[in-house]
Design a protein around this motif. Structure first.
Motif, short mmCIF file in Angstrom:
data_model
loop_
_atom_site.label_atom_id
_atom_site.label_comp_id
_atom_site.label_asym_id
_atom_site.label_seq_id
_atom_site.Cartn_x
_atom_site.Cartn_y
_atom_site.Cartn_z
N UNK A 198 21.93 -10.58 88.77
CA UNK A 198 21.09 -9.61 89.45
C UNK A 198 19.67 -10.09 89.66
N UNK A 199 19.26 -11.10 88.92
CA UNK A 199 17.91 -11.63 89.03
C UNK A 199 17.89 -12.82 89.99
N UNK A 200 16.72 -13.26 90.45
CA UNK A 200 16.66 -14.09 91.64
C UNK A 200 17.59 -15.31 91.69
N UNK A 201 17.55 -16.18 90.68
CA UNK A 201 18.35 -17.40 90.78
C UNK A 201 19.84 -17.11 90.80
N UNK A 202 20.29 -16.22 89.92
CA UNK A 202 21.72 -15.90 89.84
C UNK A 202 22.19 -15.17 91.09
N UNK A 203 21.37 -14.30 91.62
CA UNK A 203 21.74 -13.57 92.84
C UNK A 203 21.71 -14.50 94.04
N UNK A 204 20.70 -15.36 94.11
CA UNK A 204 20.52 -16.24 95.26
C UNK A 204 21.57 -17.34 95.31
N UNK A 205 21.80 -18.00 94.19
CA UNK A 205 22.70 -19.16 94.18
C UNK A 205 24.17 -18.78 94.05
N UNK A 206 24.47 -17.76 93.27
CA UNK A 206 25.85 -17.45 92.94
C UNK A 206 26.30 -16.06 93.34
N UNK A 207 25.40 -15.27 93.91
CA UNK A 207 25.76 -13.92 94.33
C UNK A 207 26.05 -12.97 93.19
N UNK A 208 25.55 -13.27 92.00
CA UNK A 208 25.87 -12.44 90.83
C UNK A 208 24.98 -11.21 90.81
N UNK A 209 25.55 -10.01 90.84
CA UNK A 209 24.75 -8.79 90.73
C UNK A 209 24.48 -8.45 89.27
N UNK A 210 23.60 -7.48 89.07
CA UNK A 210 23.36 -6.98 87.71
C UNK A 210 24.65 -6.49 87.08
N UNK A 211 24.67 -6.51 85.75
CA UNK A 211 25.79 -5.97 84.99
C UNK A 211 25.23 -5.30 83.74
N UNK A 212 25.81 -4.17 83.33
CA UNK A 212 25.24 -3.44 82.20
C UNK A 212 25.50 -4.06 80.83
N UNK A 213 26.57 -4.85 80.69
CA UNK A 213 26.91 -5.42 79.38
C UNK A 213 26.07 -6.69 79.14
N UNK A 214 24.79 -6.51 78.94
CA UNK A 214 23.86 -7.65 78.90
C UNK A 214 24.10 -8.56 77.70
N UNK A 215 24.79 -8.05 76.68
CA UNK A 215 25.16 -8.93 75.57
C UNK A 215 26.04 -10.08 76.04
N UNK A 216 26.80 -9.86 77.12
CA UNK A 216 27.63 -10.93 77.69
C UNK A 216 26.79 -12.02 78.33
N UNK A 217 25.54 -11.72 78.60
CA UNK A 217 24.59 -12.70 79.13
C UNK A 217 23.84 -13.38 77.99
N UNK A 218 23.36 -12.59 77.04
CA UNK A 218 22.51 -13.13 75.98
C UNK A 218 23.30 -13.97 74.97
N UNK A 219 24.52 -13.60 74.68
CA UNK A 219 25.30 -14.38 73.70
C UNK A 219 25.47 -15.84 74.14
N UNK A 220 25.84 -16.14 75.39
CA UNK A 220 25.89 -17.55 75.80
C UNK A 220 24.52 -18.25 75.75
N UNK A 221 23.45 -17.50 75.97
CA UNK A 221 22.11 -18.08 75.88
C UNK A 221 21.80 -18.47 74.44
N UNK A 222 22.11 -17.59 73.49
CA UNK A 222 21.88 -17.90 72.08
C UNK A 222 22.80 -19.05 71.66
N UNK A 223 24.04 -19.06 72.11
CA UNK A 223 24.95 -20.18 71.82
C UNK A 223 24.33 -21.50 72.26
N UNK A 224 23.80 -21.50 73.47
CA UNK A 224 23.22 -22.74 74.03
C UNK A 224 22.03 -23.20 73.19
N UNK A 225 21.19 -22.27 72.78
CA UNK A 225 20.04 -22.65 71.96
C UNK A 225 20.48 -23.22 70.62
#
Length: 404
Positions: free
Chosen positions: A187-214
């Motif tokens: 839903x935010x610029x890069x994801x929407x612009x490059x991949x067409x990804x809209x916002x999603x309410x289950x934001x833990x599904x976004x943050x968990x891969x980010x924490x994994x990567x770190x």
């Protein structure tokens, strides 16, 4: 704060204040912003684009000239400002997602930021985080020193970018010895612009891969001291993630948001269950007409609905308002957060007035509510125009919480 410009258009004034506020960390110059805004016709999206685009182009040319002359600091600073000005230029254009000016301005904003990133010491590192068959694009800012350091993950909200987060907290965190990771989620610029990804309410599904990567790829990160900061609509998304991702050492909502469904239904003159049913209905012509009428008289509603339809990837204003119903911390979600939580509140919030207190009241974890007032110049949404004051208080709280 009373409008200096666009007295009768609160949305144009807020976006002007937003540009002015970024001067605190190098995202604008006061005179450049005022000179640009004075040429803009209130409420005219084309005029807004034309003037900000002209300022951005002029500033980018200054940057390239300075770089060619070996003046790296001047070039870095001008590229940063140009990036923010290009971001501003396309801000109101999303009512027509096929408008070629969106892509042109967005790409220039990112290119200018990358040019600035290469001129920092150490360089700001563009990163790609694996995510559901694609990547989340962002930046890693490395704090000085060799020992593992605490890290702040920061993301924007409804309409801002990962690049803008440098001015909205990234630089402040880096100054205080934190590693900082900023990124754009669905839903935010890069994801929407490059991949067409809209916002999603289950934001833990976004943050968990980010924490994994770190934790898996960045040995300089102290995995026990990873915190999360969400800005604007991110003030709901970040707490939502923290309710389910319990590796976070702290979460910060700038500002706190509890339930976007309240925004969707507040202008409908009926009980909320009935309003929700009509928003989700296959046909509701009277509601459609009421929404169209609201957009003609309310500049903030006009922008929010046109941009929101793009960010949520829906076809009609009513579908956008219906999509907001899924973004909530009610029904016990807020109560699931266990880490220390800072909820910020703006006294004169244009978008989410009263919701920070609601979020705070529902938290059962260690919690702090921080009010920013009009009298101190920090009462606007996300404390725009008072970034140094706001980030000082916010990051002092985090220093104390993490013993940093």
């Amino acid at each position: 704060m009373k409008p200096m410009l666009f007295e009768d258009d609160p949305q144009f004034w807020y976006e002007t204040l937003r540009a002015l506020g970024h001067a605190a960390y190098g995202g604008s110059d006061f005179g450049e912003v005022v000179a640009t805004a004075e040429k803009i016709t209130a409420g005219d999206y084309d005029s807004w684009y034309e003037q900000w685009s002209a300022t951005a182009e002029r500033t980018a040319t200054e940057a390239r000239t300075a770089l060619a002359g070996g003046h790296r600091v001047t070039a870095r600073d001008a590229f940063l400002r140009a990036s923010n000005y290009f971001r501003s230029a396309e801000f109101f254009l999303h009512g027509n997602p096929d408008d070629p000016r969106i892509a042109a301005s967005y790409e220039r904003s990112v290119d200018c930021f990358h040019a600035a990133a290469r001129l920092f010491e150490p360089k700001i590192e563009p990163v790609e985080i694996p995510f559901e068959g694609t990547v989340l694009r962002g930046y890693f800012y490395r704090a000085p020193g060799d020992a593992p350091a605490p890290t702040i993950v920061m993301h924007n909200g409804f309409d801002g970018s990962a690049e803008e987060m440098y001015f909205f907290g990234g630089a402040a965190g880096l100054e205080r010895g934190y590693h900082v990771l900023t990124f754009d989620g669905p839903g935010q610029p890069a994801a929407r612009f490059h991949d067409g990804l809209p916002f999603r309410p289950d934001w833990e599904s976004v943050i968990t891969p980010v924490v994994d990567w770190l934790t898996d790829t960045r040995p300089e990160v102290d995995s026990e001291r990873i915190s999360l900061l969400g800005l604007s609509m991110g003030g709901l998304l970040a707490p939502r993630a923290a309710a389910f991702e319990h590796r976070l050492a702290a979460v910060i909502a700038v500002d706190g948001v509890y339930d976007l469904g309240q925004i969707s239904t507040k202008n409908l003159p009926m009980p909320r269950p009935e309003a929700e049913a009509l928003l989700r209905a296959e046909h509701a012509p009277e509601i459609d007409a009421a929404i169209e009428a609201l957009m003609k008289t309310d500049s903030t509603a006009r922008w929010a609905i046109t941009h929101g339809s793009y960010a949520m990837d829906v076809a009609t204003p009513r579908q956008f308002l219906a999509s907001y119903l899924d973004y909530t911390l009610a029904d016990g979600i807020a109560e699931k957060i266990t880490c220390p939580t800072l909820v910020c509140e703006a006294e004169d919030d244009l978008f989410f007035a009263g919701q920070a207190q609601q979020l705070y009241d529902h938290l059962s974890c260690p919690k702090t509510l921080q009010l920013f007032t009009v009298a101190e110049g920090a009462g606007a949404h996300c404390h725009t125009g008072a970034q140094r004051l706001a980030m000082g208080r916010i990051l002092d709280w985090l220093d104390t919480t993490l013993n940093h």
